[in-house]
Design an enzyme around this catalytic site. Sequence first.
Site, PDB file in Angstrom:
ATOM      1  CG  HIS A  92      32.652  19.644  47.344  1.00 41.53           C
ATOM      2  ND1 HIS A  92      31.461  19.164  47.982  1.00 41.53           N
ATOM      3  CD2 HIS A  92      33.617  18.996  47.400  1.00 41.53           C
ATOM      4  CE1 HIS A  92      31.932  18.071  48.379  1.00 41.53           C
ATOM      5  NE2 HIS A  92      32.956  17.883  48.327  1.00 41.53           N
TER       6      HIS A  92
ATOM      7  CE  LYS B  25      36.037  18.765  49.941  1.00 40.47           C
ATOM      8  NZ  LYS B  25      36.822  17.365  49.483  1.00 40.47           N
TER       9      LYS B  25
ATOM     10  CG  ASP C   2      28.592  18.033  51.020  1.00 48.62           C
ATOM     11  OD1 ASP C   2      29.771  17.816  50.224  1.00 48.62           O
ATOM     12  OD2 ASP C   2      27.410  17.799  50.678  1.00 48.62           O
TER      13      ASP C   2
ATOM     14  NE  ARG D  18      61.216  23.828  48.939  1.00 50.75           N
ATOM     15  CZ  ARG D  18      61.171  22.792  49.812  1.00 50.75           C
ATOM     16  NH1 ARG D  18      60.505  21.770  49.671  1.00 50.75           N
ATOM     17  NH2 ARG D  18      62.031  22.661  51.117  1.00 50.75           N
TER      18      ARG D  18
END
EC number: 2.7.11.-
Length: 311
Positions: A138, A159, A177, A243
Site C-alpha cells: 500500500h 499520501k 494505492d 534530526r
Amino acid sequence: MSVTVQMLVDKVKLDVIYGTQELLQKEIATADISRPGLEMTGYFDYYAPERIQLLGMKEWSYLTQMTSHNRYSVLKEMFQTETPAIIVARDLTIPEEMLLAAKEEGIAVLQSHVPTSRLSGEMSWYLDSCLAERTSVHGVLMDIYGMGVLIQGDSGIGKSETGLELVKRGHRLVADDRVDVFAKDEETLWGEPAEILRHLLEIRGVGIINVMSLYGASAVKDSSQVQLSIFLENFEKDKMFDRLGNGNEDIELSGVKIPRIRIPVKTGRNVSVVIEAAAMNYRAKQMGYDATETFEKRLTNLIDQNEASHD
C-alpha cells in the site's frame, strides 16, 4: 503474470516465420533463454526444452554445415512439446529442415534482425519483469528526479495528496494505492501499478482523477525502480525523530532491502518539498556526499579548536 509467445513477439518485434494462432498462445514458463550449442552436436544431457531456444551466428553456422539428415535429426530432438519457440537472430536464413521439424512438433519459428546478444538481453529483461513473483504494498510510487520513491504511511495521512502535489511540481506518478513490487535481481526492486489503477489517483473529497488526462503523458510512468521508502507518520510532541539523518533503517520487499526515511507530518508542513529534499539528499549520499558526515566533521573540528584554545 503469464506471458505468451505472441506477447513476446509484440514486445521485441519478432517476425513470425511459422506459427499458428494456437502455437503463438503457448505460455512461456521461464525467463531463462537457451543458446543450444552442445545440443547441435547431439549432446542433450541437461537440455532445458522449456526455455526459449535462441540461435545466433555460431549456432546457425554449425547447423548449416551439417548434412540435411543430421540437421533434421538434431532439430527434431531439440523441438519438444514444452518448447515455447525457436528464434533465429540477425535475419539469418531459416533452414528448410527447421520449418519441417517445427511443423511436425508444433513449435513456433521466429526471426529477428537484432544481433543475438542484444536480442537475448531485451527478451530476458521483458520476461524477468513479467514472470517475477509480485508483492502488493500500500502506498504511492513516484519518480522524483529520476529516482523511484515509495511513499507509505497510515491510511488518511495524505499520501495521494502528496503524490498529486509532487506531480504538480513536475515529478511523475507510477502507482497510487496499490503498488506491485518485484525483484529484478538480488539488489534491484521494481514497482508498477495494478492495471485497473494505472494513471489514477484517489483524492479524498474530489474522487478519482486521471493524472495522464489532466497533466499529460509526461506526468506518468508505467514502472520504476524502487530505491527509497518514505514513511509518513503523524507528528507527536514526545516522540523522538531522526534530526541528523544518521539513523539507518531498511525495509525488505520481495527479498530486496531499500532504505526508509520517516517523516513526521503536521499541519502547515509542506510534505512534498520535504520528500523532494529527502530524495535529493539520498542521491547525494549515493554519489559520495553526506551532509550529516560533513556536519559531524565540522562539529568535531570546532570542539577540538575550543579544547586547544583552553589548553
